[in-house]
Design a protein around this motif. Sequence first.
Motif, short mmCIF file in Angstrom:
data_model
loop_
_atom_site.label_atom_id
_atom_site.label_comp_id
_atom_site.label_asym_id
_atom_site.label_seq_id
_atom_site.Cartn_x
_atom_site.Cartn_y
_atom_site.Cartn_z
N GLN A 91 0.83 -1.20 0.00
CA GLN A 91 0.00 0.00 0.00
C GLN A 91 0.88 1.26 0.00
O GLN A 91 1.99 1.26 0.50
N LEU A 92 0.35 2.34 -0.57
CA LEU A 92 1.09 3.59 -0.65
C LEU A 92 1.27 4.20 0.73
O LEU A 92 0.33 4.29 1.51
N ILE A 125 5.63 6.46 -11.55
CA ILE A 125 4.90 5.76 -10.49
C ILE A 125 4.80 4.27 -10.80
O ILE A 125 5.06 3.42 -9.95
N SER A 126 4.44 3.94 -12.03
CA SER A 126 4.25 2.53 -12.39
C SER A 126 5.56 1.75 -12.33
O SER A 126 5.56 0.55 -12.06
N GLN A 127 6.67 2.43 -12.58
CA GLN A 127 7.97 1.76 -12.58
C GLN A 127 8.57 1.62 -11.18
O GLN A 127 9.49 0.82 -10.99
N ASN A 128 8.05 2.37 -10.22
CA ASN A 128 8.71 2.41 -8.92
C ASN A 128 7.84 2.00 -7.75
O ASN A 128 8.29 2.03 -6.61
N ALA A 134 0.82 1.85 -6.75
CA ALA A 134 0.87 2.67 -7.96
C ALA A 134 -0.51 3.20 -8.33
O ALA A 134 -0.66 4.35 -8.74
N THR A 135 -1.53 2.36 -8.16
CA THR A 135 -2.90 2.80 -8.44
C THR A 135 -3.30 3.93 -7.49
O THR A 135 -3.90 4.93 -7.90
N GLN A 136 -2.95 3.76 -6.22
CA GLN A 136 -3.26 4.81 -5.24
C GLN A 136 -2.52 6.11 -5.56
O GLN A 136 -3.09 7.20 -5.49
N ALA A 137 -1.25 6.00 -5.91
CA ALA A 137 -0.44 7.18 -6.19
C ALA A 137 -0.93 7.90 -7.44
O ALA A 137 -0.96 9.13 -7.49
N GLN A 142 -3.73 12.55 -9.90
CA GLN A 142 -4.78 13.18 -10.70
C GLN A 142 -5.57 14.19 -9.88
O GLN A 142 -5.91 15.28 -10.36
N ARG A 143 -5.85 13.85 -8.64
CA ARG A 143 -6.56 14.79 -7.78
C ARG A 143 -5.68 15.98 -7.41
O ARG A 143 -6.16 17.12 -7.26
#
Length: 351
Positions: A91-92, A125-128, A134-137, A142-143
Amino acid sequence: MKKKYLLATTLVVVLAIAVTSLILWLKPDNPSTLSAHDVPFTTQSHAQQTTSLQDPVAVKISSPTEAAEGLSASLQDTELDCALEATSAGQLVLNVNIRRCFEYFLTQIGEKPLTAIDQQVKQYISQNLPDSAATQATDLWQRYLKYREAEGKLQNSGANTDPDHLQRVLNQLIQLRQQYFNPAELNALFGDEITYNQYTIDRLSILDNKALSAAQKAQQLKQRFAQLPQDLQKNLQDMSKLQDLRALTQQIRQKNGSKAELQQMREQLVGHEAAERLDQLDQSRASWQNRVQDYLSQRQSILNSNQAAEDKQQAITALRERQFSNEAERQRAVTYEHFKDQGTNISELLQ
Protein backbone atom coordinates in the motif's frame (compact mmCIF):
# COMPACT_ATOMS: atom_id res chain seq x y z
CA MET A 1 29.21 17.64 -9.24
CA LYS A 2 25.53 17.08 -8.93
CA LYS A 3 23.46 19.87 -7.49
CA LYS A 4 21.11 18.89 -4.73
CA TYR A 5 17.64 19.94 -5.71
CA LEU A 6 15.52 21.04 -2.76
CA LEU A 7 11.92 21.73 -3.73
CA ALA A 8 10.50 22.04 -0.23
CA THR A 9 11.78 25.01 1.76
CA THR A 10 12.90 24.03 5.27
CA LEU A 11 11.14 25.37 8.32
CA VAL A 12 14.07 27.35 9.60
CA VAL A 13 14.44 29.31 6.40
CA VAL A 14 10.73 29.63 6.23
CA LEU A 15 10.46 31.52 9.37
CA ALA A 16 12.97 33.95 7.98
CA ILE A 17 10.07 33.92 5.50
CA ALA A 18 7.53 35.00 7.62
CA VAL A 19 4.43 37.05 6.72
CA THR A 20 5.27 37.97 3.13
CA SER A 21 6.14 34.39 2.23
CA LEU A 22 2.94 33.21 3.85
CA ILE A 23 0.86 35.57 1.76
CA LEU A 24 2.64 34.66 -1.44
CA TRP A 25 1.93 31.01 -0.73
CA LEU A 26 -1.67 31.53 0.30
CA LYS A 27 -2.43 33.60 -2.78
CA PRO A 28 -0.77 32.44 -6.00
CA ASP A 29 -0.17 35.20 -8.51
CA ASN A 30 -1.26 33.25 -11.58
CA PRO A 31 -5.00 32.61 -11.37
CA SER A 32 -5.36 30.57 -14.51
CA THR A 33 -2.59 28.03 -14.92
CA LEU A 34 -0.23 25.90 -12.91
CA SER A 35 3.17 27.50 -12.63
CA ALA A 36 6.50 26.43 -11.25
CA HIS A 37 6.54 29.72 -9.37
CA ASP A 38 3.30 28.81 -7.58
CA VAL A 39 4.94 26.01 -5.58
CA PRO A 40 3.63 26.59 -2.04
CA PHE A 41 5.62 26.70 1.14
CA THR A 42 6.06 23.21 2.56
CA THR A 43 7.29 21.73 5.80
CA GLN A 44 8.73 18.31 6.28
CA SER A 45 9.70 16.85 9.61
CA HIS A 46 6.43 15.89 11.33
CA ALA A 47 4.46 14.99 8.21
CA GLN A 48 7.28 12.79 6.91
CA GLN A 49 6.70 10.48 9.85
CA THR A 50 3.10 9.76 8.74
CA THR A 51 2.78 6.30 7.19
CA SER A 52 -0.02 4.22 5.80
CA LEU A 53 -2.80 3.32 8.19
CA GLN A 54 -3.02 -0.18 6.72
CA ASP A 55 0.50 -1.26 7.72
CA PRO A 56 2.89 0.55 10.09
CA VAL A 57 5.92 -1.09 8.46
CA ALA A 58 7.05 1.02 5.51
CA VAL A 59 9.31 -0.37 2.80
CA LYS A 60 11.04 2.15 0.56
CA ILE A 61 10.46 1.19 -3.06
CA SER A 62 11.93 4.04 -5.08
CA SER A 63 15.20 5.86 -4.55
CA PRO A 64 15.38 9.69 -4.51
CA THR A 65 18.56 9.53 -6.57
CA GLU A 66 17.51 7.23 -9.40
CA ALA A 67 16.95 8.74 -12.83
CA ALA A 68 13.65 9.70 -14.41
CA GLU A 69 13.27 9.69 -18.16
CA GLY A 70 12.92 12.84 -20.24
CA LEU A 71 13.50 15.46 -17.56
CA SER A 72 13.57 19.08 -18.72
CA ALA A 73 16.86 20.95 -19.03
CA SER A 74 16.27 22.76 -15.73
CA LEU A 75 16.18 19.43 -13.87
CA GLN A 76 19.19 17.88 -15.55
CA ASP A 77 22.05 17.10 -13.18
CA THR A 78 19.75 17.29 -10.14
CA GLU A 79 18.92 14.61 -7.61
CA LEU A 80 15.44 13.25 -8.14
CA ASP A 81 13.31 14.48 -5.25
CA CYS A 82 10.76 11.70 -5.48
CA ALA A 83 11.12 9.15 -2.68
CA LEU A 84 7.81 7.28 -3.02
CA GLU A 85 7.23 4.45 -0.58
CA ALA A 86 5.01 1.42 -0.14
CA THR A 87 4.27 -0.71 2.90
CA SER A 88 5.15 -4.38 3.13
CA ALA A 89 1.52 -5.04 2.17
CA GLY A 90 2.00 -3.04 -1.05
CA GLN A 91 0.00 0.00 0.00
CA LEU A 92 1.09 3.59 -0.65
CA VAL A 93 2.76 5.31 2.29
CA LEU A 94 1.18 8.70 2.85
CA ASN A 95 3.74 11.39 3.70
CA VAL A 96 4.94 14.75 2.46
CA ASN A 97 7.41 13.06 0.07
CA ILE A 98 4.49 12.46 -2.29
CA ARG A 99 3.81 16.16 -2.57
CA ARG A 100 7.50 16.90 -3.01
CA CYS A 101 7.63 14.33 -5.79
CA PHE A 102 4.63 15.83 -7.60
CA GLU A 103 6.01 19.36 -7.29
CA TYR A 104 9.42 18.21 -8.51
CA PHE A 105 7.90 17.14 -11.80
CA LEU A 106 5.63 20.20 -11.96
CA THR A 107 8.64 22.54 -11.95
CA GLN A 108 9.01 21.57 -15.59
CA ILE A 109 5.94 23.62 -16.53
CA GLY A 110 7.03 26.19 -19.07
CA GLU A 111 9.47 23.71 -20.55
CA LYS A 112 7.06 20.81 -21.02
CA PRO A 113 3.28 20.73 -21.61
CA LEU A 114 1.24 19.50 -18.67
CA THR A 115 0.09 16.47 -20.67
CA ALA A 116 3.71 15.35 -21.08
CA ILE A 117 4.41 15.84 -17.38
CA ASP A 118 1.27 13.86 -16.56
CA GLN A 119 2.49 10.90 -18.59
CA GLN A 120 5.97 11.23 -17.12
CA VAL A 121 4.68 11.03 -13.55
CA LYS A 122 2.40 8.10 -14.30
CA GLN A 123 5.29 6.22 -15.89
CA TYR A 124 7.56 6.94 -12.95
CA ILE A 125 4.90 5.76 -10.49
CA SER A 126 4.25 2.53 -12.39
CA GLN A 127 7.97 1.76 -12.58
CA ASN A 128 8.71 2.41 -8.92
CA LEU A 129 5.71 1.17 -6.95
CA PRO A 130 3.87 -2.16 -6.75
CA ASP A 131 0.53 -2.30 -8.53
CA SER A 132 -1.75 -1.42 -5.60
CA ALA A 133 0.43 1.46 -4.38
CA ALA A 134 0.87 2.67 -7.96
CA THR A 135 -2.90 2.80 -8.44
CA GLN A 136 -3.26 4.81 -5.24
CA ALA A 137 -0.44 7.18 -6.19
CA THR A 138 -1.81 7.73 -9.69
CA ASP A 139 -5.26 8.54 -8.31
CA LEU A 140 -3.70 10.94 -5.81
CA TRP A 141 -1.67 12.56 -8.61
CA GLN A 142 -4.78 13.18 -10.70
CA ARG A 143 -6.56 14.79 -7.78
CA TYR A 144 -3.45 16.82 -6.95
CA LEU A 145 -3.43 18.27 -10.46
CA LYS A 146 -7.07 19.29 -10.13
CA TYR A 147 -6.36 20.83 -6.73
CA ARG A 148 -3.38 22.83 -8.03
CA GLU A 149 -5.50 24.16 -10.89
CA ALA A 150 -8.24 25.21 -8.46
CA GLU A 151 -5.67 26.74 -6.11
CA GLY A 152 -4.35 28.86 -8.96
CA LYS A 153 -7.81 30.38 -9.41
CA LEU A 154 -7.96 31.79 -5.90
CA GLN A 155 -8.04 35.58 -6.15
CA ASN A 156 -4.86 37.38 -5.14
CA SER A 157 -5.67 40.19 -2.72
CA GLY A 158 -2.09 41.41 -2.39
CA ALA A 159 0.18 41.70 0.63
CA ASN A 160 -2.50 42.10 3.28
CA THR A 161 -0.95 41.13 6.61
CA ASP A 162 -4.07 41.62 8.73
CA PRO A 163 -4.43 38.45 10.85
CA ASP A 164 -8.19 38.20 10.25
CA HIS A 165 -7.64 38.38 6.51
CA LEU A 166 -4.89 35.77 6.65
CA GLN A 167 -7.14 33.49 8.70
CA ARG A 168 -9.90 33.73 6.11
CA VAL A 169 -7.45 32.94 3.34
CA LEU A 170 -6.02 29.96 5.21
CA ASN A 171 -9.50 28.65 5.97
CA GLN A 172 -10.43 29.03 2.32
CA LEU A 173 -7.37 27.07 1.25
CA ILE A 174 -8.04 24.29 3.77
CA GLN A 175 -11.64 24.03 2.57
CA LEU A 176 -10.40 23.78 -1.01
CA ARG A 177 -8.00 20.99 -0.10
CA GLN A 178 -10.75 19.10 1.69
CA GLN A 179 -12.60 18.88 -1.62
CA TYR A 180 -9.78 16.85 -3.14
CA PHE A 181 -8.16 14.93 -0.28
CA ASN A 182 -9.38 12.79 2.61
CA PRO A 183 -8.23 13.63 6.17
CA ALA A 184 -5.26 11.22 6.11
CA GLU A 185 -4.06 12.61 2.77
CA LEU A 186 -4.61 16.19 3.89
CA ASN A 187 -2.53 15.65 7.02
CA ALA A 188 0.25 13.84 5.18
CA LEU A 189 0.60 16.36 2.36
CA PHE A 190 -0.12 19.62 4.18
CA GLY A 191 -0.22 18.90 7.93
CA ASP A 192 2.93 20.66 9.12
CA GLU A 193 2.40 23.51 6.68
CA ILE A 194 -1.07 24.20 8.05
CA THR A 195 0.18 23.92 11.62
CA TYR A 196 2.99 26.38 10.99
CA ASN A 197 0.87 28.91 9.12
CA GLN A 198 -1.84 28.79 11.77
CA TYR A 199 0.86 29.49 14.37
CA THR A 200 2.10 32.43 12.29
CA ILE A 201 -1.40 33.93 12.10
CA ASP A 202 -1.98 33.42 15.82
CA ARG A 203 1.35 35.09 16.54
CA LEU A 204 0.38 38.12 14.47
CA SER A 205 -2.96 38.32 16.28
CA ILE A 206 -1.22 38.42 19.64
CA LEU A 207 1.23 41.08 18.51
CA ASP A 208 -1.63 43.20 17.11
CA ASN A 209 -3.77 42.94 20.26
CA LYS A 210 -3.78 46.48 21.68
CA ALA A 211 -5.56 45.33 24.83
CA LEU A 212 -2.46 43.43 25.98
CA SER A 213 0.68 44.82 27.57
CA ALA A 214 4.04 43.83 26.15
CA ALA A 215 4.59 41.39 29.03
CA GLN A 216 1.16 39.82 28.45
CA LYS A 217 1.93 39.48 24.76
CA ALA A 218 5.22 37.81 25.61
CA GLN A 219 3.43 35.36 27.89
CA GLN A 220 0.81 34.47 25.28
CA LEU A 221 3.45 34.12 22.55
CA LYS A 222 5.38 31.73 24.75
CA GLN A 223 2.24 29.71 25.51
CA ARG A 224 1.26 29.55 21.83
CA PHE A 225 4.73 28.37 20.84
CA ALA A 226 4.52 25.58 23.44
CA GLN A 227 1.43 24.24 21.63
CA LEU A 228 3.45 23.41 18.52
CA PRO A 229 4.60 19.81 17.91
CA GLN A 230 8.00 19.11 19.41
CA ASP A 231 9.80 18.83 16.08
CA LEU A 232 8.49 22.21 14.95
CA GLN A 233 9.46 23.74 18.28
CA LYS A 234 12.98 22.44 17.83
CA ASN A 235 13.27 23.92 14.35
CA LEU A 236 11.69 27.28 15.21
CA GLN A 237 12.71 27.95 18.79
CA ASP A 238 15.65 30.33 18.41
CA MET A 239 14.31 32.26 15.45
CA SER A 240 10.82 32.54 16.93
CA LYS A 241 12.17 34.04 20.15
CA LEU A 242 14.33 36.45 18.19
CA GLN A 243 11.39 37.61 16.08
CA ASP A 244 9.13 38.04 19.10
CA LEU A 245 11.81 39.97 20.98
CA ARG A 246 12.34 42.31 18.06
CA ALA A 247 8.63 42.89 17.48
CA LEU A 248 7.79 43.57 21.13
CA THR A 249 10.90 45.69 21.70
CA GLN A 250 9.95 47.83 18.72
CA GLN A 251 6.41 48.25 20.04
CA ILE A 252 7.66 49.33 23.46
CA ARG A 253 10.14 51.81 22.02
CA GLN A 254 7.64 53.27 19.57
CA LYS A 255 5.38 54.25 22.45
CA ASN A 256 8.36 55.40 24.58
CA GLY A 257 7.84 52.61 27.07
CA SER A 258 9.91 52.37 30.23
CA LYS A 259 13.01 50.29 30.84
CA ALA A 260 11.03 48.34 33.44
CA GLU A 261 8.39 47.44 30.86
CA LEU A 262 11.09 46.26 28.46
CA GLN A 263 12.73 44.17 31.18
CA GLN A 264 9.41 42.61 32.23
CA MET A 265 8.61 41.63 28.65
CA ARG A 266 12.02 40.06 28.16
CA GLU A 267 11.80 38.07 31.38
CA GLN A 268 8.42 36.68 30.32
CA LEU A 269 9.75 35.66 26.94
CA VAL A 270 13.31 34.45 27.56
CA GLY A 271 13.82 34.33 31.34
CA HIS A 272 15.64 36.48 33.87
CA GLU A 273 19.24 35.63 32.96
CA ALA A 274 18.75 36.22 29.25
CA ALA A 275 16.88 39.44 29.99
CA GLU A 276 19.85 40.65 32.06
CA ARG A 277 22.23 39.90 29.20
CA LEU A 278 19.99 41.81 26.81
CA ASP A 279 20.00 44.76 29.21
CA GLN A 280 23.80 44.71 29.28
CA LEU A 281 23.79 44.64 25.50
CA ASP A 282 21.48 47.67 25.46
CA GLN A 283 23.87 49.54 27.72
CA SER A 284 26.83 48.66 25.53
CA ARG A 285 24.94 49.72 22.42
CA ALA A 286 23.87 53.00 24.03
CA SER A 287 27.47 53.72 25.02
CA TRP A 288 28.61 53.10 21.45
CA GLN A 289 25.86 55.30 20.04
CA ASN A 290 26.86 58.15 22.34
CA ARG A 291 30.51 57.83 21.36
CA VAL A 292 29.68 57.87 17.65
CA GLN A 293 27.35 60.85 17.97
CA ASP A 294 29.91 62.76 20.05
CA TYR A 295 32.63 61.98 17.54
CA LEU A 296 30.53 63.09 14.58
CA SER A 297 29.57 66.29 16.39
CA GLN A 298 33.21 67.16 17.13
CA ARG A 299 34.19 66.22 13.57
CA GLN A 300 31.53 68.58 12.23
CA SER A 301 32.92 71.38 14.38
CA ILE A 302 36.35 70.78 12.85
CA LEU A 303 34.90 70.79 9.34
CA ASN A 304 33.13 74.09 10.08
CA SER A 305 36.29 75.71 11.40
CA ASN A 306 38.58 78.08 9.47
CA GLN A 307 41.50 75.67 9.41
CA ALA A 308 43.18 74.63 6.19
CA ALA A 309 41.87 71.45 4.60
CA GLU A 310 45.03 69.51 5.48
CA ASP A 311 44.88 70.67 9.10
CA LYS A 312 41.21 69.69 9.31
CA GLN A 313 42.01 66.19 8.11
CA GLN A 314 44.84 65.81 10.61
CA ALA A 315 42.59 67.02 13.43
CA ILE A 316 39.83 64.57 12.45
CA THR A 317 42.31 61.69 12.31
CA ALA A 318 43.63 62.59 15.77
CA LEU A 319 40.06 62.88 17.10
CA ARG A 320 39.16 59.47 15.68
CA GLU A 321 42.21 57.88 17.32
CA ARG A 322 41.33 59.42 20.68
CA GLN A 323 37.65 58.54 20.49
CA PHE A 324 38.00 54.90 19.41
CA SER A 325 40.34 52.37 20.95
CA ASN A 326 41.03 50.02 18.04
CA GLU A 327 41.19 49.97 14.26
CA ALA A 328 37.91 48.07 13.86
CA GLU A 329 36.02 50.81 15.73
CA ARG A 330 37.78 53.50 13.71
CA GLN A 331 36.77 51.85 10.46
CA ARG A 332 33.18 51.73 11.64
CA ALA A 333 33.43 55.42 12.51
CA VAL A 334 34.66 56.19 8.99
CA THR A 335 31.62 54.37 7.61
CA TYR A 336 29.33 56.56 9.71
CA GLU A 337 31.20 59.61 8.43
CA HIS A 338 30.39 58.67 4.86
CA PHE A 339 26.71 58.11 5.67
CA LYS A 340 26.46 61.43 7.51
CA ASP A 341 28.14 63.29 4.66
CA GLN A 342 25.54 61.80 2.30
CA GLY A 343 22.71 63.16 4.47
CA THR A 344 21.74 59.87 6.14
CA ASN A 345 20.08 60.02 9.56
CA ILE A 346 22.78 58.48 11.74
CA SER A 347 20.44 58.05 14.69
CA GLU A 348 18.34 55.61 12.68
CA LEU A 349 21.43 53.64 11.63
CA LEU A 350 22.56 53.35 15.23
CA GLN A 351 19.28 51.86 16.48
